[in-house]
Design a protein around this motif. Structure first.
Motif, PDB file in Angstrom:
ATOM      1  N   SER A  98       0.840  -1.205   0.000  1.00 48.61           N
ATOM      2  CA  SER A  98       0.000   0.000   0.000  1.00 48.61           C
ATOM      3  C   SER A  98       0.870   1.247   0.000  1.00 48.61           C
ATOM      4  O   SER A  98       0.397   2.331  -0.335  1.00 48.61           O
ATOM      5  CB  SER A  98      -1.001  -0.005   1.143  1.00 48.61           C
ATOM      6  OG  SER A  98      -0.377  -0.298   2.322  1.00 48.61           O
ATOM      7  N   THR A  99       2.137   1.095   0.331  1.00 49.29           N
ATOM      8  CA  THR A  99       3.051   2.243   0.249  1.00 49.29           C
ATOM      9  C   THR A  99       3.128   2.742  -1.187  1.00 49.29           C
ATOM     10  O   THR A  99       2.966   3.941  -1.460  1.00 49.29           O
ATOM     11  CB  THR A  99       4.459   1.822   0.740  1.00 49.29           C
ATOM     12  OG1 THR A  99       4.338   1.361   2.083  1.00 49.29           O
ATOM     13  CG2 THR A  99       5.445   2.962   0.665  1.00 49.29           C
ATOM     14  N   ASN A 168      -7.211   7.343   7.056  1.00 45.54           N
ATOM     15  CA  ASN A 168      -6.648   6.037   7.415  1.00 45.54           C
ATOM     16  C   ASN A 168      -7.471   5.461   8.562  1.00 45.54           C
ATOM     17  O   ASN A 168      -7.403   5.941   9.688  1.00 45.54           O
ATOM     18  CB  ASN A 168      -5.174   6.215   7.815  1.00 45.54           C
ATOM     19  CG  ASN A 168      -4.564   4.967   8.454  1.00 45.54           C
ATOM     20  OD1 ASN A 168      -3.777   5.071   9.387  1.00 45.54           O
ATOM     21  ND2 ASN A 168      -4.925   3.818   7.966  1.00 45.54           N
ATOM     22  N   ASP A 200      -6.810   4.655   3.299  1.00 48.88           N
ATOM     23  CA  ASP A 200      -5.832   3.605   3.590  1.00 48.88           C
ATOM     24  C   ASP A 200      -6.496   2.683   4.608  1.00 48.88           C
ATOM     25  O   ASP A 200      -6.672   3.052   5.773  1.00 48.88           O
ATOM     26  CB  ASP A 200      -4.575   4.280   4.147  1.00 48.88           C
ATOM     27  CG  ASP A 200      -3.484   3.295   4.545  1.00 48.88           C
ATOM     28  OD1 ASP A 200      -3.789   2.114   4.747  1.00 48.88           O
ATOM     29  OD2 ASP A 200      -2.327   3.742   4.672  1.00 48.88           O
ATOM     30  N   ILE A 202      -5.609  -0.556   5.420  1.00 50.78           N
ATOM     31  CA  ILE A 202      -4.728  -1.717   5.562  1.00 50.78           C
ATOM     32  C   ILE A 202      -4.993  -2.517   6.852  1.00 50.78           C
ATOM     33  O   ILE A 202      -4.693  -3.693   6.922  1.00 50.78           O
ATOM     34  CB  ILE A 202      -3.261  -1.256   5.427  1.00 50.78           C
ATOM     35  CG1 ILE A 202      -2.276  -2.401   5.458  1.00 50.78           C
ATOM     36  CG2 ILE A 202      -2.880  -0.249   6.449  1.00 50.78           C
ATOM     37  CD1 ILE A 202      -0.866  -1.997   5.089  1.00 50.78           C
ATOM     38  N   TYR A 203      -5.599  -1.866   7.866  1.00 45.37           N
ATOM     39  CA  TYR A 203      -5.905  -2.591   9.119  1.00 45.37           C
ATOM     40  C   TYR A 203      -7.374  -2.980   9.210  1.00 45.37           C
ATOM     41  O   TYR A 203      -7.903  -3.171  10.304  1.00 45.37           O
ATOM     42  CB  TYR A 203      -5.508  -1.729  10.333  1.00 45.37           C
ATOM     43  CG  TYR A 203      -4.031  -1.427  10.365  1.00 45.37           C
ATOM     44  CD1 TYR A 203      -3.120  -2.417  10.731  1.00 45.37           C
ATOM     45  CD2 TYR A 203      -3.532  -0.182   9.996  1.00 45.37           C
ATOM     46  CE1 TYR A 203      -1.756  -2.168  10.735  1.00 45.37           C
ATOM     47  CE2 TYR A 203      -2.167   0.079   9.999  1.00 45.37           C
ATOM     48  CZ  TYR A 203      -1.287  -0.920  10.367  1.00 45.37           C
ATOM     49  OH  TYR A 203       0.062  -0.678  10.371  1.00 45.37           O
ATOM     50  N   SER A 233      -0.048  -7.079   3.566  1.00 44.71           N
ATOM     51  CA  SER A 233       1.017  -6.966   4.580  1.00 44.71           C
ATOM     52  C   SER A 233       0.557  -7.319   5.988  1.00 44.71           C
ATOM     53  O   SER A 233       1.176  -8.135   6.665  1.00 44.71           O
ATOM     54  CB  SER A 233       1.557  -5.536   4.607  1.00 44.71           C
ATOM     55  OG  SER A 233       2.358  -5.280   3.495  1.00 44.71           O
ATOM     56  N   THR A 239       4.577  -8.620   5.609  1.00 45.13           N
ATOM     57  CA  THR A 239       4.918  -7.233   5.263  1.00 45.13           C
ATOM     58  C   THR A 239       6.053  -7.158   4.238  1.00 45.13           C
ATOM     59  O   THR A 239       6.191  -6.156   3.543  1.00 45.13           O
ATOM     60  CB  THR A 239       5.319  -6.428   6.514  1.00 45.13           C
ATOM     61  OG1 THR A 239       6.439  -7.082   7.133  1.00 45.13           O
ATOM     62  CG2 THR A 239       4.182  -6.332   7.512  1.00 45.13           C
TER      63      THR A 239
END
Ligand SMILES: Cc1ncc(COP(=O)(O)O)c(C=O)c1O
Length: 393
Positions: A98-99, A168, A200, A202-203, A233, A239
């Motif tokens: 995602s970076t 996020n 974002d 991601i979590y 990740s 990750t």
């Protein structure tokens, strides 16, 4: 003056403090509760899927915006869980984590001079991402202890110059999970000012205490203007694989895909196949994998919270993600960086100084972030070492 220098762009931001803390932790053999990566093995079946992909010679470039199997799995997974239709052919772009998804999005949909709204404290990459894309960040504070924003302050940050807003949720570093009401306020402003939302997520599967994750793209009228970013990740504890993606309207994907192509060509081909397997597998087990993941981290959160509170840290209890933001006032240090160095060198536990999540270091001067995505033994060792820390104030 010599021209053999870093560019003006690169000179505007520092090295990542989070990654630097990991190097410092290694140097001093400190327990590393700084950078958010698990120190336990990734699930065996998905490692087997990666090995198999290599054995089956999926070792050349994948299609630049992602292997068809992975794009299909991403689209099916998002639609199944959130009811939003996604066309894998035109809306999904697979990136190197995602970076890369975030910087490709910023470079692909934001023009130099545009303003981008960022909630503060923020995951440290968003600052350099804004600089690299030539955008001007406009910061809106999330206020402790609930880390909520002031609706008037948010509204005041929007203008004709605003091109995008970064959200996020679940949030790093605060553990905040944005509520439906908050997301509705954001959505309304995005629609009023014709702004792109970049989320974002991601979590998304790491949630506590019955909290739900609401993707902004599920709100009325938002799928048309939202870029949803995610990766394997954190969800699959890999990750280092560097496989992430964007889901966006096709019109925005056109920009993101071009930038992505010239930045990286593509994410690792065999790992894309394993990521597709992981998503499909987790969908077919009735979401047990995701539930177990959240339960596994809930136990670690409770454990580290208890240790930190006993030691004298004031903790902000996270509702999601795998970090605990703390207040370090009780230890009598002048600032977070000094305290973090003392912690690494003298106590043997590494965290991340709070200032790295704020534009002005003073914003995080009394804060330190710990992560708890670690084995029981690692957390036990941290607990043993933290017993040496003395409250001074
Ligand atoms: C909020 C947030 N976004 C993105 C990333 C980076 O994710 P990836 O490994 O997918 O590049 C992290 C990693 O810690 C993160 O916390």
């Amino acid at each position: 003056m010599s021209k053999v220098t870093p560019s003006l762009k690169a000179a505007q931001f520092t090295e990542s403090v989070i990654r630097e803390m990991t190097r410092l932790a290694r140097k001093h053999q400190a327990v590393n509760l700084s950078q958010g990566f698990p120190d336990f093995p990734a699930p065996a079946e998905i490692k087997a899927a990666a090995n198999q992909a290599i054995e089956h010679d999926i070792n050349q470039y994948a299609i630049t915006w992602g292997s068809p199997r992975l794009r299909e799995a991403i689209a099916v997974d998002f639609t199944r869980r959130y009811g939003v239709p996604v066309d894998p052919e035109t809306q999904v772009t697979v990136c190197c984590g995602s970076t890369e998804a975030m910087i490709s999005t910023m470079l692909g949909v934001v023009d130099p001079g545009d303003e981008v709204i960022v909630f503060e404290p923020f995951y440290e990459n968003y600052g350099p991402d804004a600089i690299l894309s030539g955008a001007t960040p406009r910061f809106v504070p999330l206020r402790e202890p609930s880390w909520s924003f002031d609706p008037d302050e948010l509204a005041a940050a929007f203008s004709d110059r605003t091109r995008a807003i970064i959200i996020n949720t679940p949030n790093n570093p605060t553990g905040k999970v944005f509520t439906r009401d908050e997301l509705q306020q954001i959505a309304k402003l995005c629609q009023q000012w014709d702004v792109i939302a970049i989320t974002d997520e991601i979590y998304e599967h790491i949630l506590y205490d019955g909290t739900s994750h609401i993707p902004l793209a599920t709100l009325d009228g938002m799928a048309e203007r939202t870029v949803t970013i995610n990766s394997v990740s954190k969800t699959f504890s890999v990750t280092g694989w560097r496989v992430g993606w964007t889901i966006s309207p096709a019109s925005l994907a056109a920009g993101i895909r071009k930038v992505h192509d010239f930045l990286t060509v593509g994410a690792p081909a065999p790992l894309q196949e394993a990521a597709a397997f992981a998503l499909k597998q987790s969908g077919s087990d009735g979401d047990d994998y995701y539930r177990n993941l959240a339960a596994h981290y809930a136990a670690r959160r409770d454990r580290l919270l208890a240790v930190l509170e006993r030691t004298g840290f004031r903790c902000y209890r996270p509702s999601g993600a795998y970090y605990i933001m703390t207040d370090i006032s009780a230890f009598g240090f002048d600032n977070d960086v000094e305290f973090t160095r003392y912690m690494v060198q003298e106590i043997g536990v590494a965290g991340v100084p709070g200032s790295s999540f704020y534009r002005e270091p003073s914003g995080g001067r009394t804060k330190l972030r710990f992560c708890f995505c670690k084995r029981d033994e690692t957390l036990a060792e941290a607990e043993r070492r933290l017993a040496k820390l003395q409250v001074r104030a």
